[in-house]
Design a protein around this motif. Sequence first.
Motif, PDB file in Angstrom:
ATOM      1  N   TYR A  76      -1.267 -12.996 -24.056  1.00  0.00           N
ATOM      2  CA  TYR A  76      -2.209 -12.608 -23.009  1.00  0.00           C
ATOM      3  C   TYR A  76      -2.731 -13.774 -22.172  1.00  0.00           C
ATOM      4  CZ  TYR A  76      -2.284  -8.082 -25.322  1.00  0.00           C
ATOM      5  OH  TYR A  76      -1.926  -6.877 -25.863  1.00  0.00           O
ATOM      6  N   SER A  77      -2.749 -14.987 -22.746  1.00  0.00           N
ATOM      7  CA  SER A  77      -3.320 -16.092 -21.980  1.00  0.00           C
ATOM      8  C   SER A  77      -2.558 -17.377 -22.258  1.00  0.00           C
ATOM      9  CB  SER A  77      -4.798 -16.262 -22.330  1.00  0.00           C
ATOM     10  OG  SER A  77      -4.968 -16.473 -23.704  1.00  0.00           O
ATOM     11  N   ALA A  78      -2.561 -18.267 -21.272  1.00  0.00           N
ATOM     12  CA  ALA A  78      -1.874 -19.549 -21.386  1.00  0.00           C
ATOM     13  C   ALA A  78      -2.376 -20.307 -22.602  1.00  0.00           C
ATOM     14  CB  ALA A  78      -2.072 -20.366 -20.114  1.00  0.00           C
ATOM     15  N   GLY A  79      -1.420 -20.866 -23.345  1.00  0.00           N
ATOM     16  CA  GLY A  79      -1.766 -21.588 -24.553  1.00  0.00           C
ATOM     17  C   GLY A  79      -1.649 -20.757 -25.816  1.00  0.00           C
ATOM     18  N   GLU A  80      -1.521 -19.461 -25.638  1.00  0.00           N
ATOM     19  CA  GLU A  80      -1.419 -18.571 -26.791  1.00  0.00           C
ATOM     20  C   GLU A  80      -0.039 -18.703 -27.434  1.00  0.00           C
ATOM     21  OE1 GLU A  80      -2.333 -14.546 -25.839  1.00  0.00           O
ATOM     22  OE2 GLU A  80      -2.289 -13.866 -27.928  1.00  0.00           O
ATOM     23  N   GLU A  81       0.018 -18.612 -28.743  1.00  0.00           N
ATOM     24  CA  GLU A  81       1.265 -18.665 -29.493  1.00  0.00           C
ATOM     25  C   GLU A  81       1.244 -17.560 -30.547  1.00  0.00           C
ATOM     26  OE1 GLU A  81       1.948 -23.541 -29.387  1.00  0.00           O
ATOM     27  OE2 GLU A  81       1.644 -22.502 -31.299  1.00  0.00           O
ATOM     28  N   ALA A 103       6.687 -17.436 -30.102  1.00  0.00           N
ATOM     29  CA  ALA A 103       6.556 -17.262 -28.657  1.00  0.00           C
ATOM     30  C   ALA A 103       5.361 -18.042 -28.160  1.00  0.00           C
ATOM     31  CB  ALA A 103       6.398 -15.790 -28.317  1.00  0.00           C
ATOM     32  N   THR A 104       5.555 -18.725 -27.029  1.00  0.00           N
ATOM     33  CA  THR A 104       4.480 -19.490 -26.410  1.00  0.00           C
ATOM     34  C   THR A 104       4.366 -19.092 -24.951  1.00  0.00           C
ATOM     35  OG1 THR A 104       5.966 -21.308 -25.825  1.00  0.00           O
ATOM     36  CG2 THR A 104       4.870 -21.423 -27.972  1.00  0.00           C
ATOM     37  N   LEU A 105       3.196 -19.378 -24.357  1.00  0.00           N
ATOM     38  CA  LEU A 105       2.935 -18.948 -22.985  1.00  0.00           C
ATOM     39  C   LEU A 105       2.217 -20.042 -22.200  1.00  0.00           C
ATOM     40  CD1 LEU A 105       2.955 -16.578 -20.900  1.00  0.00           C
ATOM     41  CD2 LEU A 105       0.681 -15.973 -21.771  1.00  0.00           C
ATOM     42  N   THR A 106       2.729 -20.300 -20.974  1.00  0.00           N
ATOM     43  CA  THR A 106       2.026 -21.133 -20.022  1.00  0.00           C
ATOM     44  C   THR A 106       1.722 -20.271 -18.802  1.00  0.00           C
ATOM     45  OG1 THR A 106       3.928 -21.910 -18.730  1.00  0.00           O
ATOM     46  CG2 THR A 106       3.445 -23.072 -20.798  1.00  0.00           C
ATOM     47  N   LYS A 107       1.166 -20.884 -17.762  1.00  0.00           N
ATOM     48  CA  LYS A 107       0.815 -20.110 -16.575  1.00  0.00           C
ATOM     49  C   LYS A 107       2.032 -19.672 -15.760  1.00  0.00           C
ATOM     50  CE  LYS A 107      -3.897 -21.753 -16.000  1.00  0.00           C
ATOM     51  NZ  LYS A 107      -4.904 -22.387 -15.102  1.00  0.00           N
ATOM     52  N   LYS A 108       3.192 -20.271 -16.053  1.00  0.00           N
ATOM     53  CA  LYS A 108       4.382 -19.938 -15.264  1.00  0.00           C
ATOM     54  C   LYS A 108       5.546 -19.433 -16.094  1.00  0.00           C
ATOM     55  CE  LYS A 108       3.532 -23.194 -11.485  1.00  0.00           C
ATOM     56  NZ  LYS A 108       4.087 -24.327 -10.694  1.00  0.00           N
ATOM     57  N   GLU A 109       5.506 -19.680 -17.405  1.00  0.00           N
ATOM     58  CA  GLU A 109       6.657 -19.298 -18.205  1.00  0.00           C
ATOM     59  C   GLU A 109       6.286 -19.084 -19.670  1.00  0.00           C
ATOM     60  OE1 GLU A 109       9.509 -22.446 -17.682  1.00  0.00           O
ATOM     61  OE2 GLU A 109       8.047 -23.989 -18.173  1.00  0.00           O
ATOM     62  N   SER A 110       7.223 -18.462 -20.360  1.00  0.00           N
ATOM     63  CA  SER A 110       7.076 -18.260 -21.794  1.00  0.00           C
ATOM     64  C   SER A 110       8.363 -18.714 -22.457  1.00  0.00           C
ATOM     65  CB  SER A 110       6.826 -16.784 -22.111  1.00  0.00           C
ATOM     66  OG  SER A 110       6.768 -16.562 -23.504  1.00  0.00           O
ATOM     67  N   PHE A 111       8.237 -19.223 -23.663  1.00  0.00           N
ATOM     68  CA  PHE A 111       9.389 -19.633 -24.438  1.00  0.00           C
ATOM     69  C   PHE A 111       9.416 -18.842 -25.739  1.00  0.00           C
ATOM     70  CE2 PHE A 111      10.949 -23.166 -21.996  1.00  0.00           C
ATOM     71  CZ  PHE A 111       9.842 -23.633 -21.319  1.00  0.00           C
ATOM     72  N   LEU A 112      10.639 -18.484 -26.124  1.00  0.00           N
ATOM     73  CA  LEU A 112      10.851 -17.894 -27.444  1.00  0.00           C
ATOM     74  C   LEU A 112      11.668 -18.907 -28.241  1.00  0.00           C
ATOM     75  CD1 LEU A 112      10.387 -15.347 -29.182  1.00  0.00           C
ATOM     76  CD2 LEU A 112      12.630 -14.551 -28.431  1.00  0.00           C
ATOM     77  N   HIS A 113      10.993 -19.549 -29.181  1.00  0.00           N
ATOM     78  CA  HIS A 113      11.644 -20.568 -29.998  1.00  0.00           C
ATOM     79  C   HIS A 113      12.231 -19.896 -31.236  1.00  0.00           C
ATOM     80  CE1 HIS A 113       9.505 -23.548 -27.541  1.00  0.00           C
ATOM     81  NE2 HIS A 113       8.435 -22.783 -27.687  1.00  0.00           N
TER      82      HIS A 113
END
Lengths: 110, 116
Positions: free
Chosen positions: A51-56, A64-74
């Motif tokens: 839901y918000s940038a910095g959330e994992e 899964a991680t989230l920034t203001k422009k993208e998300s990564f699935l590690h």
Amino acid sequence: EDQVTQSPEALRLQEGESSSLNCSYTVSGLRGLFWYRQDPGKGPEFLFTLYSAGEEKEKERLKATLTKKESFLHITAPKPEDSATYLCAVQAVGGSRLTFGEGTQLTVNP
Amino acid sequence: NAGVTQTPKFRVLKTGQSMTLLCAQDMNHEYMYWYRQDPGMGLRLIHYSVGEGTTAKGEVPDGYNVSRLKKQNFLLGLESAAPSQTSVYFCASSYSMGLAGSDEQFFGPGTRLTVL
């Protein structure tokens, strides 16, 4: 217009070889970013919501991680059973629908 | 708990024929959705419903109609099928559409439709 771009389109890994999938998005205001897993011939299966940038969030070998422009699935030390297409979707604030990316097809070889 | 079920699993139609796809959920979800999935296009929302008796247009509604007469069922109709409607159709449901932690959508197994 909301847009979601996933990369790479396809990824082949050896069992145990960690990697990351990318989901870049543009949305007027992000309410939530969703990750799904889809096996061939089946419907998508929910994995995470961010839901918000910095959330994992983590689940077994997935993070899964989230920034203001993208998300990564590690994917850490993947196994052949992790082979699937991984879908990313965004929902805008006040929006009524999810906008999906085209997915990343992951193959993990034993 | 069956979750979300879809009927039929496969169907072949001729151009101009009509059909109805049935979606049922047993999770008492308010929200239901119909998507189509095409290669290179991802999942696209056709129509959705925010509760019994309501329907709304999604991203690609043309050529489709829907009805939600009962909370647990969501029907997708094709009045006059066209080859461009060849696709895999997924139904989904969710408890909410904006409440964190309960807005994830649960998908059915899909219906593979071919229009000749």
